[in-house]
Motif scaffolding. Structure first.
Motif, PDB file in Angstrom:
ATOM      1  N   ASP A  13      35.122  84.380  75.839  1.00 53.73           N
ATOM      2  CA  ASP A  13      34.096  84.820  76.788  1.00 53.73           C
ATOM      3  C   ASP A  13      33.787  83.643  77.713  1.00 53.73           C
ATOM      4  O   ASP A  13      32.968  82.781  77.402  1.00 53.73           O
ATOM      5  N   TYR A  14      34.463  83.619  78.882  1.00 58.88           N
ATOM      6  CA  TYR A  14      34.340  82.491  79.801  1.00 58.88           C
ATOM      7  C   TYR A  14      32.935  82.403  80.391  1.00 58.88           C
ATOM      8  O   TYR A  14      32.496  81.340  80.835  1.00 58.88           O
ATOM      9  N   SER A  15      32.197  83.509  80.396  1.00 64.73           N
ATOM     10  CA  SER A  15      30.842  83.511  80.953  1.00 64.73           C
ATOM     11  C   SER A  15      29.826  82.906  80.006  1.00 64.73           C
ATOM     12  O   SER A  15      28.696  82.618  80.400  1.00 64.73           O
TER      13      SER A  15
ATOM     14  N   ALA B 131      35.816  86.407  83.579  1.00 62.50           N
ATOM     15  CA  ALA B 131      35.841  85.371  84.616  1.00 62.50           C
ATOM     16  C   ALA B 131      35.150  85.841  85.884  1.00 62.50           C
ATOM     17  O   ALA B 131      34.685  85.022  86.682  1.00 62.50           O
ATOM     18  N   ASP B 132      35.086  87.157  86.079  1.00 61.51           N
ATOM     19  CA  ASP B 132      34.428  87.691  87.283  1.00 61.51           C
ATOM     20  C   ASP B 132      32.937  87.373  87.292  1.00 61.51           C
ATOM     21  O   ASP B 132      32.309  87.316  88.357  1.00 61.51           O
ATOM     22  N   LEU B 133      32.357  87.150  86.102  1.00 60.94           N
ATOM     23  CA  LEU B 133      30.930  86.813  86.018  1.00 60.94           C
ATOM     24  C   LEU B 133      30.671  85.354  86.354  1.00 60.94           C
ATOM     25  O   LEU B 133      29.516  84.925  86.437  1.00 60.94           O
ATOM     26  N   CYS B 134      31.761  84.598  86.529  1.00 58.97           N
ATOM     27  CA  CYS B 134      31.636  83.167  86.842  1.00 58.97           C
ATOM     28  C   CYS B 134      32.059  82.869  88.280  1.00 58.97           C
ATOM     29  O   CYS B 134      32.412  81.737  88.614  1.00 58.97           O
ATOM     30  N   GLY B 135      32.078  83.901  89.105  1.00 60.15           N
ATOM     31  CA  GLY B 135      32.399  83.709  90.514  1.00 60.15           C
ATOM     32  C   GLY B 135      33.871  83.569  90.821  1.00 60.15           C
ATOM     33  O   GLY B 135      34.245  83.132  91.911  1.00 60.15           O
ATOM     34  N   MET B 136      34.762  83.946  89.873  1.00 58.02           N
ATOM     35  CA  MET B 136      36.196  83.809  90.105  1.00 58.02           C
ATOM     36  C   MET B 136      36.823  85.085  90.660  1.00 58.02           C
ATOM     37  O   MET B 136      38.032  85.150  90.870  1.00 58.02           O
TER      38      MET B 136
ATOM     39  N   THR C  47      44.022  85.000  87.341  1.00 56.52           N
ATOM     40  CA  THR C  47      44.623  83.729  87.740  1.00 56.52           C
ATOM     41  C   THR C  47      45.303  83.111  86.531  1.00 56.52           C
ATOM     42  O   THR C  47      44.674  82.950  85.480  1.00 56.52           O
ATOM     43  N   ILE C  48      46.584  82.772  86.681  1.00 60.08           N
ATOM     44  CA  ILE C  48      47.341  82.144  85.590  1.00 60.08           C
ATOM     45  C   ILE C  48      47.388  80.640  85.830  1.00 60.08           C
ATOM     46  O   ILE C  48      47.626  80.190  86.944  1.00 60.08           O
ATOM     47  N   GLN C  49      47.174  79.871  84.758  1.00 61.28           N
ATOM     48  CA  GLN C  49      47.247  78.414  84.857  1.00 61.28           C
ATOM     49  C   GLN C  49      48.080  77.857  83.710  1.00 61.28           C
ATOM     50  O   GLN C  49      47.847  78.191  82.549  1.00 61.28           O
ATOM     51  N   GLY C  50      49.034  77.019  84.047  1.00 60.41           N
ATOM     52  CA  GLY C  50      49.777  76.268  83.038  1.00 60.41           C
ATOM     53  C   GLY C  50      50.697  77.050  82.128  1.00 60.41           C
ATOM     54  O   GLY C  50      51.235  76.500  81.177  1.00 60.41           O
TER      55      GLY C  50
ATOM     56  N   LYS D  69      47.438  79.992  80.017  1.00 62.24           N
ATOM     57  CA  LYS D  69      46.027  80.301  80.267  1.00 62.24           C
ATOM     58  C   LYS D  69      45.924  81.334  81.377  1.00 62.24           C
ATOM     59  O   LYS D  69      46.632  81.264  82.373  1.00 62.24           O
ATOM     60  N   ILE D  70      45.025  82.286  81.186  1.00 59.94           N
ATOM     61  CA  ILE D  70      44.790  83.303  82.216  1.00 59.94           C
ATOM     62  C   ILE D  70      43.297  83.578  82.313  1.00 59.94           C
ATOM     63  O   ILE D  70      42.623  83.735  81.295  1.00 59.94           O
ATOM     64  N   TYR D  71      42.785  83.580  83.527  1.00 62.86           N
ATOM     65  CA  TYR D  71      41.384  83.890  83.795  1.00 62.86           C
ATOM     66  C   TYR D  71      41.345  85.296  84.383  1.00 62.86           C
ATOM     67  O   TYR D  71      41.988  85.564  85.407  1.00 62.86           O
ATOM     68  N   MET D  72      40.604  86.193  83.746  1.00 63.68           N
ATOM     69  CA  MET D  72      40.667  87.595  84.153  1.00 63.68           C
ATOM     70  C   MET D  72      39.405  88.349  83.729  1.00 63.68           C
ATOM     71  O   MET D  72      38.526  87.795  83.054  1.00 63.68           O
ATOM     72  N   SER D  73      39.361  89.603  84.120  1.00 66.93           N
ATOM     73  CA  SER D  73      38.289  90.495  83.690  1.00 66.93           C
ATOM     74  C   SER D  73      38.930  91.744  83.095  1.00 66.93           C
ATOM     75  O   SER D  73      39.532  92.531  83.815  1.00 66.93           O
ATOM     76  N   ALA D  74      38.804  91.891  81.781  1.00 68.81           N
ATOM     77  CA  ALA D  74      39.411  93.050  81.118  1.00 68.81           C
ATOM     78  C   ALA D  74      38.775  94.353  81.583  1.00 68.81           C
ATOM     79  O   ALA D  74      39.431  95.392  81.622  1.00 68.81           O
ATOM     80  N   LYS D  75      37.504  94.302  81.954  1.00 69.67           N
ATOM     81  CA  LYS D  75      36.808  95.510  82.407  1.00 69.67           C
ATOM     82  C   LYS D  75      37.396  96.034  83.714  1.00 69.67           C
ATOM     83  O   LYS D  75      37.454  97.241  83.945  1.00 69.67           O
TER      84      LYS D  75
END
Length: 422
Positions: free
Chosen positions: A293-295, A327-332, A337-340, A343-349
Motif C-alpha cells: 500500500d504505497y499510500s 499509487a494514484d493516491l500519491c499523485g502518480m 510505471t515500471i522501475q528497475g 518494481k511497478i507503481y499502479m492502481s489495481a482499482k
C-alpha cells in the motif's frame, strides 16, 4: 459495541524502535475496530523490563484502572503478549476483562475464517493459546480437602479445571488430526499443480494492502466466471482462505495465481504455525508478487515485516516483483510505471496496470520457457489441446503427417513432448 482501552509498553532495548512501537499502537486501534470494538483510550509506557507479575508497574496498573473506570471501558486490550499469570493478575487488579494482542488477532481470525481448513487452523491456534491460561478462567476454585497424596479429596473447582483441560486437549488432538488430513489433500493438490508444469505465482504482503484487489483485477480481465472473484474489502484480514486461480492472458503464458493470508507485525507464532500448510503456497511459488500500500506512510515498515515473515517461512529467496499499489493516491496518476524490472507503481482499482504487470510477470517467468517447433500426430489431439491452453502458440498448420505448431512452452513440457520436437 464493547468499549476498549488500549495499553502498550515499549521495553527499552528490545528490537522494536520507538517508531515501530508507535506503528504497532496505531495498528492496535485498527485491530480493535476490526474486532467490532470501539477504542476509547490509549495508554503507553516505556520500561526497562516488564514486570513479571503484571507486565506494567504497580503505578501504571492504578492509572489503567482509573482510566478504564472514567472512560467506561468494557475491556482492556494490551498490545503486548501476556503470560497466563500476568493475565490473571491484571484481571484481578483492574477488575475488568483483559486480553492481549494474540487473543485479539485470534478473535478476528475466528470471525474471518470461512472454509473448513481455515476454521480448523484458527481453532487449533486458539486452543493452544487457551490451554496454559485455563487457571485464569476459573477465578473461584474451591479448596482441596482431606488427606494428602492419592487419598486427597479434590475440590469441585479443581475437578472442573482438570475436566476442562482434558476436554480441550482431546479436542485439540482431534482437530490436529483432521487438519493433517486436509493438509495432506492440499499437498496432493500442490503436487498435481507442480506436475502440470504451469508456473505458480503467489500474492503476499501486509494485510489490507490490496492483494485481493489485484487478484480480482486479473480475474476480471482473464477469467469470465464471476464466481471466481474473491472477497475484496477495506479491512484487516478480510480474507484468510487461500485461493488458487488459473490466469491465461492472450498471447502470454498461463500461470496459477494464489492469494494468501496477509501479514502483520508481531503475528502470533501459534497462527504462523497453524497456517503453515496454507502458507506453503508461498514457499513453493516460482514468483511472488508483494503487494504494498504505497499510500500508507508506514509502507517501508510493512515491507520489512513481510520480508521477515517470508524468511521465517523459508521463502526469502523466491524471486519477487514489488507492486506498489494505490499509487494514484500519491499523485502518480492512474497509469502504471515500471522501475528497475522488478518494481511497478499502479492502481489495481483503475485496472490500468494489468498489461504492465503481466509484462513484468512474463519477464520473470521467461527463464522457464523456450520456443519450440513440434509435429504432433493427429491421434494425439490431447497434446494439441494442451498446448493451446497452456502455451503461447505462434503458428498452427495442418500437414499430411500431423499438426505442425510453433509455440513458447515451458521447459518441462518441452521435455515431455520431446519426441515431437523438430
Amino acid at each position: 459495541m464493547e468499549r476498549a482501552l488500549i495499553v502498550g509498553v515499549h521495553i527499552n532495548g528490545d528490537k522494536r524502535s520507538s517508531a515501530a512501537f508507535g506503528l504497532a499502537m496505531d495498528e492496535m486501534m485498527s485491530l480493535v475496530k476490526a474486532c467490532d470494538m470501539q477504542p476509547v483510550g490509549r495508554i503507553e509506557q516505556n520500561m526497562e523490563s516488564a514486570n513479571t507479575a503484571t507486565y506494567i508497574g504497580a503505578g501504571k496498573v492504578e492509572e489503567v484502572r482509573a482510566a478504564a473506570a472514567e472512560l467506561e471501558a468494557d475491556i482492556v486490550v494490551f498490545d503486548n503478549g501476556l503470560s497466563p499469570i500476568q493475565l490473571r493478575n491484571l484481571q484481578r487488579a483492574l477488575e475488568s476483562p483483559v486480553i492481549d494482542r494474540t487473543a485479539l488477532i485470534l478473535e478476528i481470525f475466528s470471525t474471518r475464517a470461512h472454509t473448513r481448513e481455515a476454521k480448523l487452523q484458527v481453532e487449533v491456534a486458539r486452543l493452544q493459546y487457551m490451554l496454559p491460561r485455563l487457571v485464569g478462567l476459573h477465578a473461584a476454585l474451591s479448596r482441596q480437602g482431606g488427606a494428602s497424596g492419592a487419598m486427597s479429596n479434590k475440590g469441585a473447582g479443581e475437578k472442573k479445571l482438570e475436566l476442562d483441560r482434558r476436554r480441550l486437549e482431546q479436542r485439540l488432538t482431534s482437530m490436529k488430526r483432521e487438519l493433517e488430513e486436509i493438509s495432506g489433500e492440499r499437498r496432493t493438490q500442490r503436487k498435481k499443480r507442480a506436475e502440470s508444469g504451469m508456473p505458480r505465482v503467489a500474492l503476499v504482503g501486509y494485510t489490507n494492502a490490496g492483494k485481493s484487489t489485484v487478484m480480482n483485477m486479473l480475474l476480471s480481465a482473464y477469467v469470465s466466471n464471476e464466481e471466481k472473484q474473491v472477497l475484496e474489502k477495506d479491512m484487516l484480514f478480510a480474507t484468510l482462505d487461500t485461493t488458487v486461480r488459473r490466469i491465461a492472458p492472450l498471447g502470454k503464458n498461463a500461470f496459477l495465481l494464489s492469494d494468501t493470508v496477509g501479514f502483520i507485525s508481531n503475528l502470533p507464532h501459534s497462527l504462523v504455525k497453524a497456517f503453515r500448510s496454507t502458507l506453503e503456497e508461498v514457499k513453493e511459488a516460482d514468483l511472488l508478487l508483494q503487494i504494498i500500500d504505497y499510500s500508507d506512510e508506514n509502507h517501508r515498515e510493512h515491507m520489512k515485516v513481510t520480508a521477515e515473515t517470508l524468511r521465517s517461512l523459508d521463502a526469502g529467496d523466491v524471486p519477487m516483483i514489488y507492486v506498489f499499489n494505490k499509487a494514484d493516491l500519491c499523485g502518480m496518476g492512474e497509469f502504471a510505471t515500471i522501475q528497475g524490472g522488478d518494481k511497478i507503481y499502479m492502481s489495481a482499482k483503475s485496472l490500468s496496470g494489468i498489461e504492465a504487470l503481466l509484462t513484468l510477470i512474463s519477464g520473470k517467468l521467461a527463464g522457464g520457457y523456450q520456443d519450440c517447433r513440434l509435429l504432433i500426430p493427429y491421434q494425439r489431439g490431447d497434446i494439441v489441446s494442451f498446448l493451446n491452453e497452456n502455451a503461447v502458440v505462434y503458428e498452427t498448420e495442418y500437414r499430411e503427417t500431423g499438426v505442425y505448431m510453433e509455440a513458447n512452452v515451458s521447459i518441462r513440457d518441452a521435455g515431455r513432448f520431446r519426441e515431437y520436437l523438430l
